[in-house]
Design an enzyme around this catalytic site. Structure first.
Site, PDB file in Angstrom:
ATOM      1  NE  ARG A 130       4.182   3.714  10.721  1.00  0.00           N
ATOM      2  CZ  ARG A 130       5.044   4.301   9.878  1.00  0.00           C
ATOM      3  NH1 ARG A 130       6.066   4.989  10.349  1.00  0.00           N
ATOM      4  NH2 ARG A 130       4.887   4.213   8.584  1.00  0.00           N
ATOM      5  CE  LYS A 132       6.505  26.833  -0.901  1.00  0.00           C
ATOM      6  NZ  LYS A 132       5.836  27.429  -2.022  1.00  0.00           N
ATOM      7  CG  HIS A 164      -1.540   1.336   1.538  1.00  0.00           C
ATOM      8  ND1 HIS A 164      -2.577   1.864   0.809  1.00  0.00           N
ATOM      9  CD2 HIS A 164      -1.254   2.264   2.491  1.00  0.00           C
ATOM     10  CE1 HIS A 164      -2.908   3.050   1.303  1.00  0.00           C
ATOM     11  NE2 HIS A 164      -2.120   3.321   2.330  1.00  0.00           N
ATOM     12  CB  SER A 208      10.271   5.323 -14.260  1.00  0.00           C
ATOM     13  OG  SER A 208       9.174   6.167 -14.483  1.00  0.00           O
ATOM     14  CB  SER A 209      11.530   8.903 -10.535  1.00  0.00           C
ATOM     15  OG  SER A 209      10.584   8.025 -10.071  1.00  0.00           O
ATOM     16  CG  HIS A 251      12.859  14.724   5.321  1.00  0.00           C
ATOM     17  ND1 HIS A 251      11.818  14.330   6.122  1.00  0.00           N
ATOM     18  CD2 HIS A 251      12.667  16.029   5.077  1.00  0.00           C
ATOM     19  CE1 HIS A 251      11.053  15.357   6.362  1.00  0.00           C
ATOM     20  NE2 HIS A 251      11.541  16.417   5.747  1.00  0.00           N
ATOM     21  CD1 TRP A 274       6.307   3.447   4.011  1.00  0.00           C
ATOM     22  CD2 TRP A 274       7.668   4.159   2.383  1.00  0.00           C
ATOM     23  NE1 TRP A 274       6.680   4.742   4.293  1.00  0.00           N
ATOM     24  CE2 TRP A 274       7.505   5.207   3.313  1.00  0.00           C
ATOM     25  CE3 TRP A 274       8.478   4.383   1.265  1.00  0.00           C
ATOM     26  CZ2 TRP A 274       8.128   6.440   3.180  1.00  0.00           C
ATOM     27  CZ3 TRP A 274       9.104   5.621   1.144  1.00  0.00           C
ATOM     28  CH2 TRP A 274       8.920   6.628   2.081  1.00  0.00           C
ATOM     29  CD  GLU A 315       9.865   9.907  -2.736  1.00  0.00           C
ATOM     30  OE1 GLU A 315      10.813  10.130  -3.503  1.00  0.00           O
ATOM     31  OE2 GLU A 315       8.714   9.639  -3.123  1.00  0.00           O
ATOM     32  CG  HIS A 351      13.026  14.747  11.149  1.00  0.00           C
ATOM     33  ND1 HIS A 351      12.969  15.934  10.482  1.00  0.00           N
ATOM     34  CD2 HIS A 351      12.339  13.878  10.375  1.00  0.00           C
ATOM     35  CE1 HIS A 351      12.281  15.791   9.370  1.00  0.00           C
ATOM     36  NE2 HIS A 351      11.894  14.562   9.286  1.00  0.00           N
ATOM     37  CG  HIS A 352      12.227  10.366   9.044  1.00  0.00           C
ATOM     38  ND1 HIS A 352      10.891  10.284   8.750  1.00  0.00           N
ATOM     39  CD2 HIS A 352      12.697  11.399   8.315  1.00  0.00           C
ATOM     40  CE1 HIS A 352      10.583  11.223   7.876  1.00  0.00           C
ATOM     41  NE2 HIS A 352      11.658  11.918   7.593  1.00  0.00           N
ATOM     42  CG  ASP A 357       6.324  17.102 -26.956  1.00  0.00           C
ATOM     43  OD1 ASP A 357       6.581  16.688 -25.805  1.00  0.00           O
ATOM     44  OD2 ASP A 357       5.594  16.468 -27.742  1.00  0.00           O
ATOM     45  CE1 TYR A 405       9.183  19.441   3.312  1.00  0.00           C
ATOM     46  CE2 TYR A 405      11.126  18.116   3.688  1.00  0.00           C
ATOM     47  CZ  TYR A 405      10.114  18.917   4.166  1.00  0.00           C
ATOM     48  OH  TYR A 405      10.027  19.169   5.502  1.00  0.00           O
ATOM     49  CB  SER A 426       1.033  28.597  -5.781  1.00  0.00           C
ATOM     50  OG  SER A 426       1.520  28.206  -4.532  1.00  0.00           O
ATOM     51  CB  THR A 451       6.302  25.031   5.867  1.00  0.00           C
ATOM     52  OG1 THR A 451       7.494  24.282   5.629  1.00  0.00           O
ATOM     53  CG2 THR A 451       5.123  24.247   5.380  1.00  0.00           C
TER      54      THR A 451
END
Lengths: 517, 535, 185
Positions: free
Chosen positions: B460, B341, B86, B179-180, B263, B151, B265, B312-313, B115, B267, B278, B338
């Site tokens: 979790r 924004k 998931h 791909s990315s 991290h 994950w 990722e 921080h993770h 293009d 963002y 925006s 942040t």
């Protein structure tokens, strides 16, 4: 109308299982000083966030209500203001600093693991905790004690769930009240995390490394927590229960644990000579199997391949008995199969092996006894801790035996006597650094072979051994550690071994004279 | 329904004279061989929606299992496979490709380019994705089962103790990484080289800016992910010991390298959302975006800060005190840009002339709910309290607020906003509002109680829980099912919109700005063959 | 300025940018691997994760600080699947910073097959790890034991006097792993 009533009824039934009042909405305050500080921090940040939220969302809703096009609002044209931009960069910074200061203070207190009264080694493994008291010979596993039929509802079982469903274990971790208890946390396999919310303690258990945490609980009671890092299949089924006892109760508990260890050892010995009937083996085997093995290999013996192979019809269960015993006793490295030698008694292992070889149509007819287990796994005659205690005792006895006879300082020893005794002393007291070969480990540990000290002035040599080196702290003073006779012998040895051949004989009387200086 | 799009678009592309492009093919070949940015954008968007439904279906099973205490439906091991896949599908299969779809469709139109710069690579970077996810999902049907280590695939659970799915997992991650990266390179090159004359960097729409910065983040960190999964692979199958203490490695190092990717990722999944919102808020406030320049700087500083906050993770892994303090301060610092924004969005609305079409509704919900996710993020940044929050449902609530009511809501907002441009028809506003309100209510029922669950102490990634968590979990599951069903409304809206409906004007939103509204609706197959003039 | 040359210009500048970006991609892939040695350096400096020196160090303290006493505790654990008994022979020792100590660990292979063991050390608190200096340690090398064989293994260490005043207890943990079959030659 009727339908609406029905839906209300359905809604009401959502609350049926328990009462709202039981439900905890906020973070626990916990019982320790640290956990209260953490709670206060949590509340502080939450209030700040709420306040910011009210201001920001308030402004948004104001615009949404009063600046709508449908009400004829005309758009203004401003789209920049350096002043405002600076303002709303600066204000958050100030707020953040206000939050960071108390957080830093609490964090520093949390990380101070020093000066603990009790140290407990906590080891996670799939899926249980093991506790070992550092100063005591107490160690035990702590495993979920909620019966399977309470949670395995997918198999149709519907036993009522108990009060502490999934938060109860067979052996509580017991700690004394008002003492600083230090936990050394590590793991045997994957990463786990030891978490007790009431103490605000959560530390990862990393395989191969130790982590520290501490707590000091002012109130006796039972506190529950859970593993907090995904550790595989039964991650949700390895709770933590800590029982905090008053000092007297704690001491009594320690005593009781020692007694139990002794009893278990006696029972283990007795089981070696006992021959247990097949029926009894199968019965004990089944209960042990369900408690320790069924999580992975399943009650049906079908396993969960490929990670957890089936035992039913498996080559291990049908093949060589000693391989089977060894797998159960020592585990299999690099797989989920742990060794149960430390967790189960020999009798239990014998029973579970017997059970696995005869259940689910395996029908080998083999009955395995405790003594078979012992011979299959090799020379494990004594349990671990017993063995070590014996070792240490032997070393102590040795030393006592050497010291015991009062020293006769006037005695003159022969060259051979001194050299023989000197070699023994050298090997225990000196060889670690100066090496058996006398070559040392330069530069910290100089060679004695051909050294200026060993071949030079006897007085300097003696002084060095008795009082240690003034220049090199690695050279300890042995005056108080060795007897004068031993020093005499070892100096003689050093002056004559490895080709030093000075021919000097140092007698105890000389050592006595040298130490008197 | 795809054939309808083809017919629709082929009518409009008869004026195609561009000598470089091959004519449009028909049927499946058109989609297999296409190098057209609009076609590829469409493919990306459909693919991500299918993945969203697939990942969502897994979430439904998870929520069904958690509906009441006890193991009801799935085995714990299968439960772990579900949560793992998931997560992977939603991150790499739904959110990221959806943004790439937006980038493909909109960036050339917004900067006045004919293009994407590298159209053939573009085709490739899309078409390896379906095969990639076929492999990932296919692992459910293999003997080993699907990846079951979360994950975040922490070693050694994913190496020595894995169920045998590691090789497939690593292969799948490599391909999605390739791909990315190809997609990101394409975006950077397009933005750098194909802007219409006169469009300087500081004249680019903020949407383009956020994708530009995101693409750079992708180029910087996807290779690190590739590196760490390669180490995982060699540790598992080739006897290396990067993460194995027995051989001198360290399992905690895995987490450092993973989160060094992980991290940024996060963002990568939220910066494009900032760009979309925006664009939409000014359009429906009929007022230019407040503080364009500060938005650009804030986005860049968020991107830069994202490289120094990874640990921080992992506050509970046993870092030294000063490490914990450093990462705590840096993480708190991210709140500043942040915040800028959010304040800018509010200031954009302030004294505007607001109307509340579906894209605006989703954008407003985004601002509020993303900010709530930001608040819980700030709470999580505080190391001492993080010891209590870490790996509980509080974290689950936090990142779902950021990724579902954040990224996903912005994707819905963007889809509604540009659907008229894509299809040439207006979507059904009433169905759109239904979709919005159903989603809004259910998503909060789904995720808000998770905060309470986490604070009360529910870890979790568990398939079963203690009795005191039962009531909230029931509500969460009901919210989950409702949210899942609500998304079917969106499917209906899109299909209806493709099939027909009120004809859309070139610029259906009176407050909208940008070059994409200067071309007809639906956008012709080839746009800006001659670059527009920007002053 | 006809269309063809313009097209070419764009293509060549495209390929320039692509080349640069691909270079970044490979650079970052390499950086991922470079993080491994970087991490070790970082750990050495900070004592992150309680990593201690993996090879012998020479004694380098200037003098013994007799005003302080540090308690050094020893913990041993066996990883799963290694049927060894492995225990410190002393549970804890008290040392002055700068003083060299020698302690022994006992290991016995309780199975009847030959096994090669490798002990992996970890020091807690992690900040102290950089100050825990091993002069000689059985963990520097692998330890082969024949079935039933036993051995006493030595560890010689000193605590660097630079150790922070806040720390008075050090814990050294050894985890013993079975590395039979993965021995490097």
């Amino acid at each position: 109308m009727k339908r609406r009533n029905l839906s209300w009824l359905a809604l009401g039934s959502l609350f049926s299982s328990s009462v709202w009042a039981d439900m905890q909405l906020n973070l626990t305050k916990g019982v320790t000083e640290i956990s209260r500080e953490v709670y206060d921090l949590h509340m502080l940040v939450m209030y700040i966030c709420t306040a910011i939220g009210i201001v920001v969302f308030g402004a948004m809703f104001w615009s949404m209500v009063f600046h709508r096009k449908s009400k004829g609002a005309k758009a203004a044209d401003f789209h920049e203001s350096t002043k405002v931009e600076i303002l709303w960069t600066a204000i958050p910074i100030v707020i953040l600093i206000a939050m960071a200061v108390p957080a830093t203070k609490t964090l520093i207190a949390m990380e101070n693991n020093d000066n603990a009264d009790v140290t407990i080694q906590v080891t996670g493994s799939q899926w249980k905790w093991h506790y070992k008291y550092f100063d005591q010979d107490i160690e035990f596993y702590s495993v979920l004690s909620t019966p399977r039929d309470q949670y395995e509802n997918q198999n149709g079982s519907s036993a009522e769930k108990g009060e502490n469903y999934l938060l109860e274990v067979d052996n509580h971790l017991v700690i004394p009240v008002n003492k600083k208890v230090r936990f050394l946390i590590t793991s045997d396999d994957v990463i786990h995390a030891w978490w007790v919310p009431a103490f605000a303690v959560k530390q990862d258990a990393n395989p191969g490394f130790i982590n520290e945490a501490w707590t000091n609980v002012p109130e006796p009671g039972i506190y529950r927590g859970q593993c907090a890092e995904l550790c595989g299949k039964d991650h949700g089924f390895m709770p933590i229960v800590v029982e905090v006892k008053s000092e007297a109760d704690y001491a009594a508990w320690i005593e009781e644990q020692h007694q139990m260890t002794a009893n278990a050892a006696a029972a283990e010995k007795a089981s070696l000579n006992a021959s247990v009937s097949m029926d009894e083996l199968m019965q004990l085997g089944e209960t042990t199997y369900v408690a320790y093995c069924a999580a992975c290999h399943q009650v049906s013996g079908a396993g969960l391949p490929p990670a957890f192979p089936a035992l039913k019809g498996s080559p291990v269960a049908l093949g060589d008995i000693s391989t089977h015993i060894n797998t159960v006793f020592n585990g299999k490295a690099g797989t989920g199969m742990q060794g149960y030698g430390k967790q189960l008694s020999l009798k239990q292992i014998a029973a579970v092996v017997t059970y696995e070889r005869n259940a689910w149509g395996n029908n080998t007819g083999d009955a395995v006894q405790a003594s078979d287990v012992q011979s299959a796994v090799g020379g494990a005659e004594q349990s671990m801790s017993e063995k070590v205690t014996d070792e240490v005792k032997a070393v102590v006895d040795d030393v006592v035996a050497q010291v015991a006879p009062a020293e006769d300082l006037t005695k003159e020893y022969s060259h051979d006597e001194l050299m023989k005794m000197g070699e023994e002393v050298y090997m225990t007291a000196c060889a670690a650094c100066h090496q058996a070969s006398g070559a040392g480990l330069p530069p910290a540990f100089p060679a004695l072979k051909d050294s200026a000290v060993a071949k030079g002035d006897i007085a300097v040599h003696l002084d060095m051994v008795i009082n240690g080196s003034k220049k090199n702290p690695a050279m300890a003073a042995f005056g108080s550690q060795l007897t004068k006779t031993q020093i005499a012998a070892v100096v003689t040895y050093e002056r004559n071994a490895w080709g030093n051949n000075t021919g000097d004989l140092v007698q105890p009387a000389a050592v006595d004279a040298a130490s008197a200086k | 329904m795809t054939t309808d799009v083809i017919e629709q678009e082929s009518h409009d592309s008869h004026d195609d004279h561009h000598d470089d492009s091959h004519g449009k093919m028909t049927g499946i070949k058109r989609w297999l061989y296409t190098t057209n940015h609009k076609d590829i954008g469409t493919l990306y968007l459909w693919f991500s929606f299918i993945m969203f439904l697939t990942g969502g279906a897994m979430a439904m099973v998870i929520r069904a299992e958690l509906f009441q205490p006890g193991l009801q439906i799935v085995e714990p091991d299968f439960f772990n496979q579900l949560t793992t896949v998931h997560g992977l599908i939603m991150v790499f299969g739904a959110i990221m490709p959806a943004f790439t779809g937006f980038a493909n469709w909109m960036i050339p139109m917004m900067i006045g380019a004919p293009d994407m710069a590298l159209p053939r690579m573009n085709n490739w970077s899309f078409w390896i994705l379906p095969f990639d996810f076929a492999i990932l999902i296919g692992s459910f049907f293999m003997e080993s089962g699907a990846p079951n280590f979360g994950w975040t695939f922490y070693a050694p659970l994913s190496t020595t103790y894995s169920n045998g799915s590691t090789a497939f997992f690593v292969f799948a991650v490599h391909i999605m990484g390739i791909s990315s990266i190809m997609g990101a390179i394409n975006i950077v090159v397009t933005i750098m080289n194909l802007r219409a004359p006169g469009m300087t960097y500081m004249k680019m729409p903020l949407f383009v800016w956020t994708f530009f910065i995101t693409a750079y983040l992708l180029i910087a960190v996807m290779p690190v992910l590739a590196g760490v999964v390669t180490m995982l692979l060699t540790d598992t199958y080739f006897g290396t010991s990067f993460f194995d203490a027995a051989g001198g490695g360290d399992p905690v190092m895995f987490q450092h390298i993973f989160w060094f990717f992980g991290h940024p990722e996060v963002y990568i999944m939220i910066l494009p959302a900032f760009g979309i919102v925006s664009t939409i808020i000014p359009a429906f406030s009929r007022k230019p975006l407040f503080g364009y320049a500060s938005m650009v700087y804030a986005t860049s500083s968020i991107a830069l800060l994202s490289f120094i906050v990874w640990a921080h993770h992992m506050f509970t892994t046993g870092m030294p005190l000063f490490g914990e303090l450093f990462f705590m301060y840096c993480t708190m610092l991210i709140a500043v840009p942040t915040g800028v924004k959010v304040f800018n969005w509010v200031a954009t609305m302030w004294r505007g002339s607001l109307s509340f079409e579906t894209p605006m509704l989703f954008s407003l919900a985004f601002v509020i709910l993303f900010t709530i996710g930001g608040f819980s993020g700030l709470m999580l940044a505080m190391t001492p309290v993080d010891f209590q929050y870490h790996d509980t449902y509080f974290v689950v609530a936090h990142f779902h607020y950021v990724l579902v009511t954040g990224s996903l809501f912005s994707i819905f907002a963007g889809a509604y906003y540009w659907l008229p441009k894509w299809t040439g028809h207006m979507y059904s506003e009433s169905l759109g509002k239904w979709h919005f309100w159903c989603s809004l209510i259910s998503v909060n029922l789904l995720f808000f109680p998770m905060h309470f669950l986490g604070l009360a102490g529910m870890p979790r990634r568990i398939p079963d829980y203690a009795l005191q968590f039962a009531d909230f979990n029931k509500w969460v599951s009901i919210g989950g099912f409702a949210f899942g069903l609500s998304q079917l409304i969106f499917l209906v809206v899109v299909i209806k919109c493709i099939k027909g409906g009120e004809k859309a004007a070139a610029k259906p939103w009176d407050g909208a700005e940008g070059l994409e509204w200067t071309v007809a609706s639906p956008a012709p197959y080839h746009t800006f063959s001659t670059p527009p003039k920007i002053d | 300025m006809n269309k063809g040359t313009e097209q070419k210009n764009i293509q060549s500048s495209n390929s320039k940018v692509v080349k640069k970006l691909v270079l970044i991609v490979f650079g970052m892939f390499g950086f991922g691997f470079a993080l491994v040695p970087l991490y070790d350096v970082f750990c050495d400096i900070t004592g992150l994760n309680g990593k201690t020196n993996g090879a012998s160090v020479a004694y380098a303290a200037d003098g013994i600080d007799t005003s302080r006493i540090i308690t050094v505790q020893f913990i041993s654990r066996t990883a799963q699947g290694i049927p060894w008994q492995f225990e410190p022979m002393e549970r804890e020792v008290k040392v002055h910073p700068g003083e060299v100590k020698f302690v022994k660990f006992y290991a016995k292979n309780e199975s009847n097959r030959d096994i090669i063991g490798q002990a992996v050390p970890s020091v807690s608190p992690g900040l102290a790890a950089a100050y825990f200096q091993k002069i000689e340690c059985f963990c520097f090398t692998q330890q082969p034991l024949k079935g039933g064989e036993e051995v006493e293994m030595g560890l010689q260490f000193y605590v660097d006097p630079e150790l922070s005043e806040d720390i008075s207890t050090l814990t050294l943990s050894y985890t013993l792993y079975d590395v039979t079959g993965k021995v490097d030659s």
